[in-house]
Each structure stands twice: as C-alpha cells, then as structure tokens.
Design a protein around this motif. Structure first.
Motif, PDB file in Angstrom:
ATOM      1  N   GLN A   1      39.319  12.546 -30.926  1.00 55.15           N
ATOM      2  CA  GLN A   1      39.580  11.168 -31.318  1.00 55.15           C
ATOM      3  C   GLN A   1      38.638  10.187 -30.622  1.00 55.15           C
ATOM      4  OE1 GLN A   1      43.690   9.964 -31.228  1.00 55.15           O
ATOM      5  NE2 GLN A   1      44.413  11.863 -32.139  1.00 55.15           N
ATOM      6  N   THR A   2      37.895  10.647 -29.621  1.00 56.21           N
ATOM      7  CA  THR A   2      36.960   9.764 -28.925  1.00 56.21           C
ATOM      8  C   THR A   2      35.506  10.107 -29.214  1.00 56.21           C
ATOM      9  OG1 THR A   2      36.973  11.130 -26.930  1.00 56.21           O
ATOM     10  CG2 THR A   2      38.594   9.363 -27.043  1.00 56.21           C
ATOM     11  N   ASN A   3      35.225  11.310 -29.660  1.00 56.86           N
ATOM     12  CA  ASN A   3      33.862  11.742 -29.990  1.00 56.86           C
ATOM     13  C   ASN A   3      33.757  12.085 -31.468  1.00 56.86           C
ATOM     14  OD1 ASN A   3      34.426  12.829 -27.035  1.00 56.86           O
ATOM     15  ND2 ASN A   3      32.216  12.594 -27.206  1.00 56.86           N
ATOM     16  N   LYS A   4      32.571  11.857 -32.056  1.00 53.50           N
ATOM     17  CA  LYS A   4      32.293  12.508 -33.330  1.00 53.50           C
ATOM     18  C   LYS A   4      32.465  14.008 -33.128  1.00 53.50           C
ATOM     19  CE  LYS A   4      28.867   9.305 -35.266  1.00 53.50           C
ATOM     20  NZ  LYS A   4      27.461   9.180 -35.743  1.00 53.50           N
ATOM     21  N   THR A   5      32.952  14.704 -34.138  1.00 52.47           N
ATOM     22  CA  THR A   5      33.266  16.123 -33.953  1.00 52.47           C
ATOM     23  C   THR A   5      32.941  16.929 -35.197  1.00 52.47           C
ATOM     24  OG1 THR A   5      35.052  15.584 -32.399  1.00 52.47           O
ATOM     25  CG2 THR A   5      35.114  17.764 -33.409  1.00 52.47           C
ATOM     26  N   ALA A   6      32.240  18.041 -34.989  1.00 55.98           N
ATOM     27  CA  ALA A   6      32.039  19.027 -36.048  1.00 55.98           C
ATOM     28  C   ALA A   6      33.177  20.042 -35.950  1.00 55.98           C
ATOM     29  CB  ALA A   6      30.693  19.724 -35.876  1.00 55.98           C
ATOM     30  N   ILE A   7      33.884  20.244 -37.040  1.00 55.86           N
ATOM     31  CA  ILE A   7      35.027  21.155 -37.055  1.00 55.86           C
ATOM     32  C   ILE A   7      34.589  22.486 -37.663  1.00 55.86           C
ATOM     33  CG2 ILE A   7      37.375  21.538 -37.837  1.00 55.86           C
ATOM     34  CD1 ILE A   7      37.133  19.206 -35.931  1.00 55.86           C
ATOM     35  N   LEU A   8      34.595  23.536 -36.850  1.00 59.78           N
ATOM     36  CA  LEU A   8      34.249  24.876 -37.327  1.00 59.78           C
ATOM     37  C   LEU A   8      35.558  25.585 -37.663  1.00 59.78           C
ATOM     38  CD1 LEU A   8      31.697  23.887 -35.895  1.00 59.78           C
ATOM     39  CD2 LEU A   8      31.361  26.190 -35.007  1.00 59.78           C
TER      40      LEU A   8
ATOM     41  N   LEU B   1      37.143  25.638 -34.029  1.00 56.51           N
ATOM     42  CA  LEU B   1      36.383  25.257 -32.845  1.00 56.51           C
ATOM     43  C   LEU B   1      35.900  23.837 -33.081  1.00 56.51           C
ATOM     44  CD1 LEU B   1      35.130  26.248 -30.122  1.00 56.51           C
ATOM     45  CD2 LEU B   1      33.027  26.659 -31.421  1.00 56.51           C
ATOM     46  N   GLN B   2      36.219  22.944 -32.155  1.00 61.84           N
ATOM     47  CA  GLN B   2      35.787  21.561 -32.252  1.00 61.84           C
ATOM     48  C   GLN B   2      34.532  21.388 -31.396  1.00 61.84           C
ATOM     49  OE1 GLN B   2      38.986  18.973 -31.082  1.00 61.84           O
ATOM     50  NE2 GLN B   2      40.446  19.855 -32.528  1.00 61.84           N
ATOM     51  N   VAL B   3      33.410  21.091 -32.031  1.00 63.04           N
ATOM     52  CA  VAL B   3      32.155  20.850 -31.328  1.00 63.04           C
ATOM     53  C   VAL B   3      31.912  19.350 -31.343  1.00 63.04           C
ATOM     54  CG1 VAL B   3      29.687  21.331 -31.238  1.00 63.04           C
ATOM     55  CG2 VAL B   3      31.266  23.099 -32.051  1.00 63.04           C
ATOM     56  N   HIS B   4      32.047  18.713 -30.197  1.00 61.95           N
ATOM     57  CA  HIS B   4      31.938  17.265 -30.119  1.00 61.95           C
ATOM     58  C   HIS B   4      30.465  16.848 -30.071  1.00 61.95           C
ATOM     59  CE1 HIS B   4      36.181  17.599 -29.687  1.00 61.95           C
ATOM     60  NE2 HIS B   4      36.100  18.190 -28.513  1.00 61.95           N
TER      61      HIS B   4
ATOM     62  N   ASP C   1      24.155  10.294 -32.368  1.00 61.20           N
ATOM     63  CA  ASP C   1      23.089  10.659 -33.302  1.00 61.20           C
ATOM     64  C   ASP C   1      23.241  12.079 -33.832  1.00 61.20           C
ATOM     65  OD1 ASP C   1      22.512  11.399 -30.629  1.00 61.20           O
ATOM     66  OD2 ASP C   1      20.401  11.675 -31.086  1.00 61.20           O
ATOM     67  N   GLY C   2      24.434  12.676 -33.646  1.00 59.96           N
ATOM     68  CA  GLY C   2      24.760  13.926 -34.308  1.00 59.96           C
ATOM     69  C   GLY C   2      24.364  15.192 -33.594  1.00 59.96           C
ATOM     70  N   ILE C   3      24.023  15.120 -32.306  1.00 53.55           N
ATOM     71  CA  ILE C   3      23.628  16.314 -31.557  1.00 53.55           C
ATOM     72  C   ILE C   3      24.850  16.943 -30.908  1.00 53.55           C
ATOM     73  CG2 ILE C   3      22.169  17.214 -29.705  1.00 53.55           C
ATOM     74  CD1 ILE C   3      20.642  16.100 -32.117  1.00 53.55           C
ATOM     75  N   ALA C   4      25.015  18.249 -31.084  1.00 50.16           N
ATOM     76  CA  ALA C   4      26.117  18.969 -30.444  1.00 50.16           C
ATOM     77  C   ALA C   4      25.961  18.898 -28.930  1.00 50.16           C
ATOM     78  CB  ALA C   4      26.126  20.420 -30.913  1.00 50.16           C
TER      79      ALA C   4
ATOM     80  N   PRO D   1      31.550  19.102 -24.044  1.00 47.66           N
ATOM     81  CA  PRO D   1      32.574  18.704 -25.005  1.00 47.66           C
ATOM     82  C   PRO D   1      32.749  19.641 -26.201  1.00 47.66           C
ATOM     83  CG  PRO D   1      31.296  16.813 -24.314  1.00 47.66           C
ATOM     84  CD  PRO D   1      30.562  18.033 -23.837  1.00 47.66           C
ATOM     85  N   VAL D   2      33.543  20.670 -25.994  1.00 48.58           N
ATOM     86  CA  VAL D   2      33.965  21.602 -27.043  1.00 48.58           C
ATOM     87  C   VAL D   2      35.458  21.845 -26.812  1.00 48.58           C
ATOM     88  CG1 VAL D   2      33.824  24.033 -27.785  1.00 48.58           C
ATOM     89  CG2 VAL D   2      31.735  22.728 -27.403  1.00 48.58           C
ATOM     90  N   SER D   3      36.224  22.048 -27.879  1.00 48.43           N
ATOM     91  CA  SER D   3      37.666  22.259 -27.740  1.00 48.43           C
ATOM     92  C   SER D   3      38.140  23.383 -28.653  1.00 48.43           C
ATOM     93  CB  SER D   3      38.444  20.981 -28.102  1.00 48.43           C
ATOM     94  OG  SER D   3      38.072  19.888 -27.294  1.00 48.43           O
TER      95      SER D   3
END
Length: 434
Positions: free
Chosen positions: A70-77, A292-295, A299-302, A307-309
């Motif tokens: 909720q605080t970072n942009k996140t890619a949801i795997l 796997l949440q990759v925050h 600018d969209g860089i993992a 920050p991974v959850s």
C-alpha cells in the motif's frame, strides 16, 4: 510515501549505529497484527509512514510488514501452478531446543511466545515436510515484508542466466549493461557484485547513510520518489555517480546498491523487466500458496535489495529450491547443482569475510553466535564450514538452508536485534536431523 529517513535503515540493520534503548519506542505487541487496525489507524500509517518508523521498530513497522504494497508500487507475481502442499511431520523436540538471547536462556517454544521477542512466524521444513510451524503474531497466509532476505532473489536470477550461458561471471558489469559503461561499474566483475565486493563507496554503513549527498542515501531516496535539489533522481543515474574506494574482490562489504546492480544486469541480459523474468523462470514454476509481491521504485525498477513480500511458507519454499526436496514444491529444478556449488564452495576466505574497515562479517558472526562461518557468497550473509548458509533482513526476518540435511528454517518478526538467530545453528545441529 516513505520519507528521507530511509538512510537510517541499513546502519541499524547491520549494527553500525548504536542507539540507547530509552531513545527507542517500544514496538507494538504483535497481537495487533492478528487483531487488526482501525480505519483511522490504517489511514494514519498510510499517509504518514516513514522508514525511520520501520528501522526503529515503531508501532507503524508492524503495519508496514503486512501492508508494504500500500506504500510502494508493486508487481504481483501470481501463483501459476496448483498448490504443492508441504505435508506435516511434526517434530516436537524442535520447540524444546534452547538458546541464550537478551531475554535469557529459554526454549524455542518459550522464546517465540515471549512478549518481547516480537516473533510473528517461524517454520522448519525437513525433507519437504513441515516439522515445526507457529504463528504467534500473524495469520499464516498473510504476506510479510522480507527486507534484505530478498537479496538472494537477485543472485538467483543472475545464476540462472549464468547457467543459461548468457552471463560469464568473470566478465564485467559493463560488458553486459551499456548504461554502466564509462562509470566505475564498467570494470566490476559480475562475481564481485554477486559476492558484495565491488570496492565502491556504495556501502551500507553509518557514514554513508548520515550523509544525504552520498550515493547510498540518494539511491534510497530515488527509490521512493523523494526530491533532491527540487527533482526526483532515477536509481540508475545515482548509481553511476559511485566512486572506487578499494580494490574489487578484496573484502566483503555489505551493500544494497551493489545488489541493485544485479537487477540492472539481469534486465540487460534478459531484455525483460526483472519481475517478469523472475516470474517466468522461478515463481511460475513453484506451487506457492500466494503471490510474490515485488515492490518497485517510482520509475518501475524492482527494489530487490529488500522490499519483497510473501507468506512464510512461500519463503520456505524458496529455501527448498536449494535442497534435495526441490521437487516437492517446484515443477522444475531452478537452483542447479552448479549454482549450489558456487554458494557452498565459494573460493572466498575467512579473511575476505572478516576483513575491511566496515567489518560486515564480524557483525553477522556475532548475531549468529557461531564461529564456524567460513565466508559470504552470492548475497548470502553467512556460509558455514559444513555447507549451510543463511540470509537475514531488517527487523529480524531470515532464512537458513542446510542442503546436506535437507532442511530449511524461515521466520518473520518485528524485532530489531536479531535475537532469534541464536536458535538457528542449535536447531540445524540437533539430533532431530541426524
């Protein structure tokens, strides 16, 4: 959005900053993570959370561990395979194993429920079966912040590309990453980046984090979209300002910035965003129970240095990829025998591990309470003489892998001093796994 206090994060993680206990707020009881937060509390955390709260273990840290997305942009795997369950084969004697921490000498069972341990989840998996599992401070399928435990994912991705024949670890970063050419990164060998031995001023230490103009401080602010001199910097642009301070490959110096260089390496070679590459080659093969949440940075860089959850059992599943029981949770062998050998039989020495002014190895050895650490390699904090290896993260997250014993230990917490590490070697060396 996370604030400029980010630059206090890793010094506290590594023990570089000494803060008197009376200056630190007492963390919230972990029961709060089970009871939940009111709408007012949640909105306050979301609007005002800063990483200083995280590093000092303020009550907001407990909330962030669950709600980082909720605080970072996140890619949801997302999970792509049917869930590959890990059956239970409970070994009650694990809970009776004792260790001495700041709380005194007590069994693991006693420690995990002690109100001042702030333990949230603890799991032991032996031969693909759950031998011990408890959740004193979280729901068992809740996602939780990995912190620096995520660094092992950066090395895993690069080792996959090495096994593919697409990366030669003795070539330089500049050979593969065009953007690194003309900077000091150009001449850093891949293997030295993998083993945190770049020899650059991008270090996780008190001096770098106290200086708002250091590459390290600027890197974290760039990750979080915070302005410097009226503009937001990109992570890559900040890294390019690094300078050499010692010979590469000489000493083990902990560096989140060096971990991030591996992200740019994997993206340059694969031609894909890091999270997409990792999803394709790793997460899509695992019979995980959750995503796997990759925050991500603005600018969209993992941000793979921390920050991974995920939930705890899925963190343990990642550990199983390094054991003979990998097939219990994955449709493919992801960590090859060669990649495993590069960790267990790294040519790095004790002198490499304990040398240098930063003394990174000394801090990890003290926390673990074990003098059989041989070195560090492939982003793992400690590689033991018997071939076991371990990775830790801020606020006491961790994963311990013993390939020869077919054993994985993983845990989540909201506690600053990493006390729980004292139990790892006693568990691994116990008669339960003879």
């Amino acid at each position: 959005m996370l604030k400029a206090a980010i630059y206090f994060l890793v010094p506290i993680l590594l023990g570089s900053v000494q803060v008197h206990a009376q200056e630190m707020p007492k963390p919230a009881p972990v029961q709060k993570a089970l009871d939940g937060w009111s709408n007012k509390e949640a909105l306050d955390f979301l609007r005002n959370f800063n990483v200083n709260d995280l590093t000092i273990g303020a009550p907001a840290a407990l909330w962030y561990h669950r709600y980082a997305a909720q605080t970072n942009k996140t890619a949801i795997l997302v999970r792509r395979q049917p869930i590959m369950e890990m059956p239970k084969a409970t070994l009650r004697e694990i809970g009776k194993i004792t260790a001495t921490t700041e709380l005194g000498t007590m069994t693991l069972d006693e420690f995990l429920v002690h109100p001042d341990s702030y333990a949230q989840g603890f799991i032991v998996v032996h031969k693909g079966k759950i031998a011990y599992e408890t959740y004193p401070g979280m729901a068992e399928l809740d996602p939780h912040f990995w912190a620096s435990v995520a660094k092992i994912l950066a090395s895993m991705a690069v080792d996959i590309l090495i096994d593919d024949g697409r990366i030669d670890e003795n070539m330089t970063l500049g050979h593969y990453v065009p953007e690194f050419r003309g900077s000091v990164w150009e001449t850093i060998k891949v293997v030295n980046a993998l083993d945190m031995s770049a020899g650059l001023d991008v270090r996780d230490d008190a001096t770098q984090f106290a200086d708002p103009d250091s590459v390290t401080s600027r890197l974290f602010r760039a990750e979080l979209g915070e302005e410097r001199d009226g503009k937001i910097e990109y992570m890559l642009d900040v890294l390019l300002d690094a300078k050499r301070v010692e010979e590469s490959g000489k000493n083990y110096i902990y560096s989140s910035g060096v971990t991030q260089s591996l992200v740019f390496l994997a993206e340059a070679v694969s031609g894909r965003p890091w999270s997409d590459f990792f999803d394709d080659r790793v997460w899509s093969k695992i019979g995980a129970e959750g995503p796997l949440q990759v925050h991500l940075s603005p600018d969209g860089i993992a941000i793979v240095h921390g920050p991974v959850s995920s939930n705890l059992r899925d963190l343990a599943r990642v550990g199983l990829l390094y054991t003979p029981s990998w097939s219990a949770i994955s449709t493919e062998r992801i960590v090859s025998p060669s990649a495993l050998d590069r960790i267990q039989n790294s040519p790095r020495t004790k002198e490499f591990y304990f040398g240098g002014e930063a003394g990174s190895g000394q801090r990890f050895s003290k926390r673990l309470g074990d003098n059989t650490i041989r070195t560090a390699a492939r982003q793992w904090d400690a590689v033991f003489e018997d071939g076991d290896f371990f990775k830790s993260g801020l606020n006491t997250q961790g994963i311990y892998v013993s390939p020869d014993r077919d054993l994985v230990i993983a845990y989540f917490s909201t506690e600053r001093s990493q006390q729980i590490q004292k139990y790892l070697r006693p568990i691994a060396l116990s008669e339960a796994f003879d």
